[in-house]
Design a protein around this motif. Structure first.
Motif, short mmCIF file in Angstrom:
data_model
loop_
_atom_site.label_atom_id
_atom_site.label_comp_id
_atom_site.label_asym_id
_atom_site.label_seq_id
_atom_site.Cartn_x
_atom_site.Cartn_y
_atom_site.Cartn_z
N LEU A 29 0.82 -1.21 0.00
CA LEU A 29 0.00 0.00 0.00
C LEU A 29 0.85 1.26 0.00
N ALA A 30 2.06 1.20 0.52
CA ALA A 30 2.97 2.35 0.45
C ALA A 30 3.40 2.59 -0.99
N ARG A 31 3.65 1.51 -1.72
CA ARG A 31 4.05 1.63 -3.13
C ARG A 31 2.89 2.09 -4.01
N GLU A 32 1.71 1.59 -3.71
CA GLU A 32 0.53 1.89 -4.52
C GLU A 32 -0.66 2.17 -3.62
N PRO A 33 -0.86 3.45 -3.25
CA PRO A 33 -1.93 3.79 -2.31
C PRO A 33 -3.34 3.79 -2.92
N ARG A 34 -3.43 3.55 -4.22
CA ARG A 34 -4.75 3.40 -4.86
C ARG A 34 -5.08 1.92 -4.92
N VAL A 35 -6.22 1.55 -4.40
CA VAL A 35 -6.66 0.16 -4.39
C VAL A 35 -7.80 0.05 -5.39
N THR A 36 -7.62 -0.81 -6.39
CA THR A 36 -8.63 -0.93 -7.45
C THR A 36 -9.40 -2.24 -7.39
N SER A 37 -9.00 -3.16 -6.51
CA SER A 37 -9.69 -4.45 -6.42
C SER A 37 -9.34 -5.11 -5.10
N TRP A 38 -10.28 -5.90 -4.56
CA TRP A 38 -10.03 -6.63 -3.33
C TRP A 38 -10.78 -7.95 -3.37
N CYS A 39 -10.19 -8.98 -2.78
CA CYS A 39 -10.82 -10.30 -2.73
C CYS A 39 -12.02 -10.29 -1.79
N VAL A 40 -13.09 -10.95 -2.22
CA VAL A 40 -14.28 -11.11 -1.39
C VAL A 40 -14.79 -12.55 -1.53
N ARG A 41 -15.51 -12.98 -0.53
CA ARG A 41 -16.11 -14.32 -0.57
C ARG A 41 -17.50 -14.19 -1.20
N PRO A 42 -17.83 -15.05 -2.15
CA PRO A 42 -19.17 -14.98 -2.74
C PRO A 42 -20.23 -15.31 -1.70
N GLY A 43 -21.37 -14.66 -1.81
CA GLY A 43 -22.47 -14.88 -0.88
C GLY A 43 -23.45 -13.73 -1.02
N TYR A 44 -24.43 -13.70 -0.14
CA TYR A 44 -25.47 -12.67 -0.26
C TYR A 44 -24.89 -11.26 -0.10
N ARG A 45 -23.90 -11.09 0.77
CA ARG A 45 -23.31 -9.77 0.96
C ARG A 45 -22.64 -9.30 -0.33
N THR A 46 -21.86 -10.17 -0.92
CA THR A 46 -21.16 -9.81 -2.16
C THR A 46 -22.17 -9.44 -3.24
N ARG A 47 -23.30 -10.13 -3.28
CA ARG A 47 -24.33 -9.80 -4.28
C ARG A 47 -24.99 -8.45 -4.01
N LEU A 48 -24.90 -7.94 -2.78
CA LEU A 48 -25.47 -6.62 -2.45
C LEU A 48 -24.53 -5.46 -2.82
N MET A 49 -23.28 -5.75 -3.10
CA MET A 49 -22.30 -4.68 -3.38
C MET A 49 -22.59 -4.05 -4.74
N ARG A 50 -22.64 -2.71 -4.76
CA ARG A 50 -22.96 -1.95 -5.96
C ARG A 50 -22.03 -0.75 -6.10
N ALA A 51 -21.83 -0.33 -7.33
CA ALA A 51 -21.03 0.86 -7.60
C ALA A 51 -21.59 2.05 -6.83
N GLY A 52 -20.67 2.84 -6.25
CA GLY A 52 -21.05 4.04 -5.52
C GLY A 52 -21.23 3.85 -4.03
N GLN A 53 -21.28 2.60 -3.55
CA GLN A 53 -21.40 2.38 -2.11
C GLN A 53 -20.04 2.62 -1.44
N PRO A 54 -20.03 3.25 -0.27
CA PRO A 54 -18.77 3.46 0.45
C PRO A 54 -18.12 2.14 0.85
N VAL A 55 -16.79 2.16 0.91
CA VAL A 55 -16.03 0.99 1.34
C VAL A 55 -14.86 1.46 2.18
N VAL A 56 -14.54 0.69 3.20
CA VAL A 56 -13.47 0.99 4.14
C VAL A 56 -12.46 -0.16 4.09
#
Length: 147
Positions: A29-56
C-alpha cells in the motif's frame, strides 16, 4: 438474538480486511496507495455490493507491529466478479489509502461507544466483506480527515 444480516437500508459502508502480518500489506500500500480491487467471498453480501457504495479498508494483524485499523476509504466501483476457476472473487474499488498519520487505529474505534460493536471488532476473523451500519460509518467519519 440480534439479526446480523446486512440490510441495504442500514448499510453505511462495506469493510474489506487485509492481514498485514500474513502478507506485506504495508509495503504494497505504500508503493501503490490506490486500491482498485479486493478479494471477497461470494455470498449474499457480495451480491449486495454496488457501484457508488462506500467501502473501508481495514488492516489487521498483531497489535505490536503497526497501528492496525482503518487504513483507507473509498467507493465500490462495480459489482463483484468471480475469478477464473479456482481463483477468488474480487470487487472493483476506487479506494485511496490514508496517510499513516490519518489512519484510525482500532484502539480508538474500540473506545468509541458508537463503533465498539462494529462487526469487524466483534468478529475479526469473518470473511470479506464485512460492513458498518449507517450509524457506525457516520461515527467513523468523525475520526477521518476532512474531504
Amino acid at each position: 438474538m440480534t439479526d446480523r444480516r446486512v440490510h441495504l437500508d442500514d448499510l453505511g459502508a462495506w469493510l474489506v480486511k487485509g492481514n498485514a502480518d500474513s502478507s506485506d500489506l504495508a509495503d504494497r500500500l505504500a508503493r501503490e496507495p490506490r486500491v482498485t480491487s479486493w478479494c471477497v467471498r461470494p455470498g449474499y453480501r457480495t451480491r449486495l455490493m454496488r457501484a457508488g457504495q462506500p467501502v473501508v479498508l481495514w488492516a489487521s494483524g498483531s497489535r505490536g507491529r503497526l497501528a492496525y485499523g482503518v487504513w483507507g476509504v473509498g467507493l465500490v466501483a462495480a459489482a463483484a466478479v468471480p475469478g477464473e476457476p479456482g481463483a477468488p472473487w474480487s470487487v472493483p474499488l476506487d479506494l485511496t489509502v490514508l496517510d499513516a498519520a490519518h489512519r484510525v487505529p482500532r484502539e480508538l474505534l474500540r473506545a468509541d461507544a458508537l463503533l465498539a460493536g462494529a462487526e469487524v471488532l466483534r468478529q475479526p476473523q469473518g470473511a470479506n466483506p464485512s460492513f458498518l451500519t449507517a450509524a457506525e460509518f457516520a461515527a467513523l467519519r468523525e475520526h477521518l480527515p476532512p474531504g
